[in-house]
Scaffold this active site. Structure first.
Site, PDB file in Angstrom:
ATOM      1  N   HIS A 155      35.640  10.681 -35.027  1.00  0.00           N
ATOM      2  CA  HIS A 155      35.370  10.951 -33.605  1.00  0.00           C
ATOM      3  C   HIS A 155      36.475  11.838 -33.010  1.00  0.00           C
ATOM      4  O   HIS A 155      36.182  12.822 -32.314  1.00  0.00           O
ATOM      5  CB  HIS A 155      35.269   9.603 -32.873  1.00  0.00           C
ATOM      6  CG  HIS A 155      34.955   9.700 -31.421  1.00  0.00           C
ATOM      7  ND1 HIS A 155      33.792   9.191 -30.876  1.00  0.00           N
ATOM      8  CD2 HIS A 155      35.655  10.218 -30.378  1.00  0.00           C
ATOM      9  CE1 HIS A 155      33.794   9.416 -29.568  1.00  0.00           C
ATOM     10  NE2 HIS A 155      34.919  10.023 -29.236  1.00  0.00           N
ATOM     11  N   GLU A 156      37.734  11.508 -33.291  1.00  0.00           N
ATOM     12  CA  GLU A 156      38.843  12.251 -32.685  1.00  0.00           C
ATOM     13  C   GLU A 156      38.992  13.651 -33.283  1.00  0.00           C
ATOM     14  O   GLU A 156      39.245  14.618 -32.556  1.00  0.00           O
ATOM     15  CB  GLU A 156      40.160  11.471 -32.821  1.00  0.00           C
ATOM     16  CG  GLU A 156      40.172  10.106 -32.135  1.00  0.00           C
ATOM     17  CD  GLU A 156      39.649  10.121 -30.707  1.00  0.00           C
ATOM     18  OE1 GLU A 156      39.909  11.098 -29.983  1.00  0.00           O
ATOM     19  OE2 GLU A 156      38.961   9.161 -30.314  1.00  0.00           O
ATOM     20  N   HIS A 159      36.585  15.917 -31.721  1.00  0.00           N
ATOM     21  CA  HIS A 159      37.034  16.406 -30.409  1.00  0.00           C
ATOM     22  C   HIS A 159      37.868  17.680 -30.558  1.00  0.00           C
ATOM     23  O   HIS A 159      37.758  18.610 -29.755  1.00  0.00           O
ATOM     24  CB  HIS A 159      37.907  15.358 -29.708  1.00  0.00           C
ATOM     25  CG  HIS A 159      37.139  14.386 -28.857  1.00  0.00           C
ATOM     26  ND1 HIS A 159      36.319  14.782 -27.830  1.00  0.00           N
ATOM     27  CD2 HIS A 159      37.092  13.024 -28.865  1.00  0.00           C
ATOM     28  CE1 HIS A 159      35.795  13.705 -27.245  1.00  0.00           C
ATOM     29  NE2 HIS A 159      36.239  12.624 -27.853  1.00  0.00           N
TER      30      HIS A 159
HETATM   31 ZN    ZN Z   1      35.680  10.702 -27.446  1.00  0.00          ZN
END
Ligand code: ZN
Length: 203
Positions: A155-156, A159
């Protein structure tokens, strides 16, 4: 000590959709970045959340933090923690990460994001990953992770590449966190998928 709580940018802000730039060693060790790391930590704990990437607070740089504290897990049934492979994770700074997938087996769970506030969706993620990067002192960092940590890392790192979970979620599972808590929270993922008409997607 006064805390700095940074403004969490919401989906639609350009910074969330632009690939972040890598940081140089001198930059990582600079007072500005060290202050940003502390402010991001305070912001993450205030939210609270288990991961935060610099673009989420308006900085297009390859810097992210993760932390999963025992107090966040207290209200979650032990069998849910086990099913998700969720364990306590100490505070960790990750700079310029390169992610590779060790085990591509798909794990499917609800996931949220501080930049998509108030919503959640089922997101398929790889079971096991490796992240190579640098820590807050510019030292080489190597993390091999499975379970919830593998999910947070994917997830990171997304980003930092201008991606949000919205890009990889199962769209029919997208819902408000209030409705998630009301209707779905305690149901097994397979039951949720059947009820949401997702079994054909998965087959
Ligand atoms: Zn997030």
């Amino acid at each position: 000590m006064t805390q700095t709580i940074l403004k969490l940018r919401q989906t639609g802000e350009p910074v969330l959709r632009q690939p972040a730039r890598p940081l140089g060693l001198d930059e990582i060790r600079s007072p500005e970045i060290q202050r940003l790391i502390v402010a991001m930590r305070d912001t993450l704990r205030d939210a609270p959340g288990v991961g935060l990437a610099a673009p989420q607070v308006g900085y297009g740089i390859q810097l992210a933090i993760i932390e999963d504290r025992a107090e966040y897990q207290q209200a979650i049934p032990p069998e849910q923690l086990t099913e998700r492979g969720r364990v306590v994770l100490p505070f960790q700074v990750i700079v310029n990460p390169k992610l590779s997938i060790i085990d591509p087996t798909t794990r499917l769970f609800f996931e949220g994001c501080l930049s998509v506030a108030g919503f959640t969706a089922l997101v398929p993620r790889a079971a096991k990953v490796r992240v190579e990067g640098l820590d807050e002192k510019g030292r080489v960092l190597l993390i091999e992770a499975e379970g919830w940590q593998a999910r947070i890392l994917q997830h990171e790192v997304d980003h930092l590449q201008g991606k949000l979970y919205l890009d990889s979620m199962l769209p029919r599972s997208f819902m408000t966190t209030a409705n998630h808590a009301r209707f779905w929270k305690d149901k097994p993922v397979c039951v949720v998928c059947a009820a949401l008409g997702l079994l054909e997607t998965l087959a």
